[in-house]
Enzyme design. Structure first.
Site, mmCIF file in Angstrom:
data_model
loop_
_atom_site.group_PDB
_atom_site.id
_atom_site.type_symbol
_atom_site.label_atom_id
_atom_site.label_comp_id
_atom_site.label_asym_id
_atom_site.label_seq_id
_atom_site.Cartn_x
_atom_site.Cartn_y
_atom_site.Cartn_z
ATOM 1 N N GLU A 275 0.834 -1.205 0.000
ATOM 2 C CA GLU A 275 0.000 0.000 0.000
ATOM 3 C C GLU A 275 0.870 1.257 0.000
ATOM 4 O O GLU A 275 1.889 1.322 0.688
ATOM 5 C CB GLU A 275 -0.888 -0.030 1.249
ATOM 6 C CG GLU A 275 -1.795 1.172 1.427
ATOM 7 C CD GLU A 275 -2.532 1.133 2.765
ATOM 8 O OE1 GLU A 275 -3.514 1.872 2.903
ATOM 9 O OE2 GLU A 275 -2.101 0.379 3.664
ATOM 10 N N LYS A 343 -9.712 2.201 -2.859
ATOM 11 C CA LYS A 343 -10.196 1.666 -1.583
ATOM 12 C C LYS A 343 -11.520 2.313 -1.210
ATOM 13 O O LYS A 343 -11.663 3.537 -1.262
ATOM 14 C CB LYS A 343 -9.141 1.935 -0.499
ATOM 15 C CG LYS A 343 -9.461 1.360 0.858
ATOM 16 C CD LYS A 343 -8.336 1.659 1.855
ATOM 17 C CE LYS A 343 -8.621 1.057 3.213
ATOM 18 N NZ LYS A 343 -7.572 1.381 4.205
ATOM 19 N N CYS A 397 -5.423 -2.848 2.674
ATOM 20 C CA CYS A 397 -5.272 -2.735 4.119
ATOM 21 C C CYS A 397 -6.520 -3.177 4.876
ATOM 22 O O CYS A 397 -6.895 -4.342 4.887
ATOM 23 C CB CYS A 397 -4.877 -1.291 4.461
ATOM 24 S SG CYS A 397 -4.367 -1.046 6.177
#
Length: 520
Positions: A275, A343, A397
């Site tokens: 990430e 995300k 994540c």
């Protein structure tokens, strides 16, 4: 109800005699003991000790307020010790954020514990008398409110007791019923152990349920992992960039070149970086920092034109504002962006602030994003299909902690890739628990998982949640792993949480109606 009364042990009567602070301390420590079942400790017997003590404390104090406070205290004990690792993120820039630690950790644990308090109060209303029936109702109620914790106000289902089974065959039950129903099974087993009075059948029932769960999981784990008919090798890059140094101008080239070096050479089909690995954005082919230019072309050359899944950021300008996204880009030949993903489940306070534009004007920023107002969410779960690459579902994540958010429209993915930056949490228990939850997603979906973490733990996980290869916290390096084939979609992957919701609501409604008739 006489059989219930016969099942009540003497222990809870002794606990009822404790003074107020004694009751509080025992309940708090019993809740805290549940954390020992979580990773990296994995001491699952703590579940069979902590849950009965909490049930006894609940029985020992009558009334709705006392029940709610008992539940809140147990939940607070579990969460305040289970979430201590969040403090590590505020120590990265201690001068700016350090003062927030007690308010964030204490406030988060106190707020999330309200779900447990409400669950214990509801169970007391439905089943006020101690005994087996009250244990069943309490298990149903806590499960329902833990499910609510997954959804309400963006949700934060970290540290559910189901995850305490990670190192045992019991974890495999999540493929059939999901983590919430595994919470229910765990609470029922622990709750029945609390009923160790003159009647022995609750203990026998608890032991039988535990042995059956172990056997079901063991049978599933006997299945062989099937190789893909077309061998597909993935490289995971772990540059090991400490969060304090990651974006320092003189350190960016060190970590960038390290990742490029780990990418170059070797026989693999795709490479994955963690990430936010790079300073350039999706829409910016190259960016200059000091006297160094960083470009997608550099990564493409290092990967030999093979697909590179890179953690990055992207922007979308508006007339008086810029929307920032935490993103993944698939880089192909000549630095071309073949696909991207943004995300959609963001960390409150860490990646976004409510009323972001107002907060930005006040000079406030979220801890992890480093952007004015923080990130904005992407459109939702998705799969990526690139020629020559198996269909992949990306997770960035925190998204791996939500079991219900891996369901996508269209063809089923063939593997999961999770990119993460757990450097925020150092060598605490946070990265271990994050990995454990990602492994649960592999079990529930029946898909292999490739996990690239900035400072660790990077890992390859098979469709049964077993670790195939790992790269430890604080190590720089890479892993080359051959993806196994996905297995048939488990029941939970096909049904989701809806059957569990129906079961919980029907059971609680049935017990409540029965109680009302009994009182009448």
């Amino acid at each position: 109800m006489n059989s219930d009364i016969a099942s009540i042990p003497q222990a809870y009567r002794a606990l009822a005699g404790l003074r107020r602070w004694g009751r509080f301390l025992v309940t708090l420590l019993a809740g805290a003991s549940l954390t020992l079942s979580q990773q990296p400790w994995g001491f699952w017997p703590a579940l069979l000790f902590g849950i009965p003590v909490i049930v006894w404390m609940w029985w020992a104090r009558p009334g709705f307020k006392q029940a709610a406070f008992t539940g809140w205290t147990a939940g607070f004990g579990m969460l305040i010790f289970g979430l201590y690792w969040i403090a590590e993120a505020f120590l990265v820039d201690i001068a700016r954020h350090g003062w927030m630690i007690p308010f964030v950790i204490g406030g988060l644990a106190a707020g999330l514990s309200l779900f447990w308090g409400a669950a214990f109060a509801l169970a007391r209303w439905i089943a006020p008398r101690p005994g087996v029936i009250s244990v069943i109702v309490l298990a149903l109620s806590v499960t329902a409110f833990e499910m609510a914790r997954t959804y309400v106000l963006t949700g934060f289902p970290w540290g559910m007791i189901a995850y305490g089974w990670m190192d045992t065959p019991v974890a495999q039950l999540t493929a059939h019923v999901g983590p919430h129903m595994l919470n229910l099974v765990t609470l029922l087993i622990g709750g029945l152990l609390a009923c160790n009075g003159r009647s022995g059948w609750p203990i026998i029932a608890a032991g039988t349920a535990l042995l059956a769960s172990l056997q079901i999981g063991a049978i599933r784990l006997e299945q062989e992992v099937i190789p893909r008919p077309d061998v597909y090798t993935v490289r995971l890059v772990q540059p090991n960039a400490p969060q304090r140094e990651k974006w320092l101008a003189d350190r960016i080239p060190v970590f960038y070149d390290r990742a490029l070096g780990f990418t170059a050479g070797g026989d693999y089909d795709a490479v994955v970086w963690p990430e936010t690995s790079v300073p350039q954005r999706i829409e910016t082919p190259a960016v200059q920092i000091a006297d160094r230019i960083y470009s997608w072309m550099d990564i493409s050359r290092a990967a030999g034109g093979r697909p590179a899944l890179i953690g990055t950021r992207s922007t979308e300008p508006e007339p008086d504002w810029i929307n920032w996204y935490n993103a993944l880009a698939v880089v192909g030949q000549d630095g071309a962006i073949l696909a991207s993903y943004a995300k959609h489940s963001l960390v409150p306070g860490g990646e976004f602030l409510p009323f972001d534009r107002t907060m930005s004007r006040l000079g406030l920023r979220s801890v992890a994003s480093g952007t004015s107002g923080g990130f904005v969410p992407g459109p939702g779960p998705a799969t990526i299909q690139i020629d020559g690459m198996p269909r992949v579902q990306p997770l960035i994540c925190y998204e791996a902690i939500f079991p219900h958010e891996l369901r996508t429209d269209g063809p089923r993915p063939e593997w999961i890739v999770q990119i993460t930056n757990d450097a925020w949490f150092g060598k605490s228990s946070g990265p271990w628990q994050h990995l454990a939850q990602a492994r649960y997603r592999a079990i529930e979906q029946g898909l292999p998982l490739a996990r690239a973490a900035n400072t660790g733990i990077s890992a390859f996980v098979d469709p049964y949640g077993r670790l195939m290869q790992t790269l430890a916290i604080g190590e720089a390096g890479f892993l080359d792993g051959v993806l196994p084939a996905p297995i048939a979609a488990p029941l939970y992957a096909r049904s989701g949480d809806l059957p569990g919701v129906v079961l919980l609501l029907a059971a609680l409604s049935g017990f409540a109606a029965s109680t009302r008739r009994g009182r009448a």
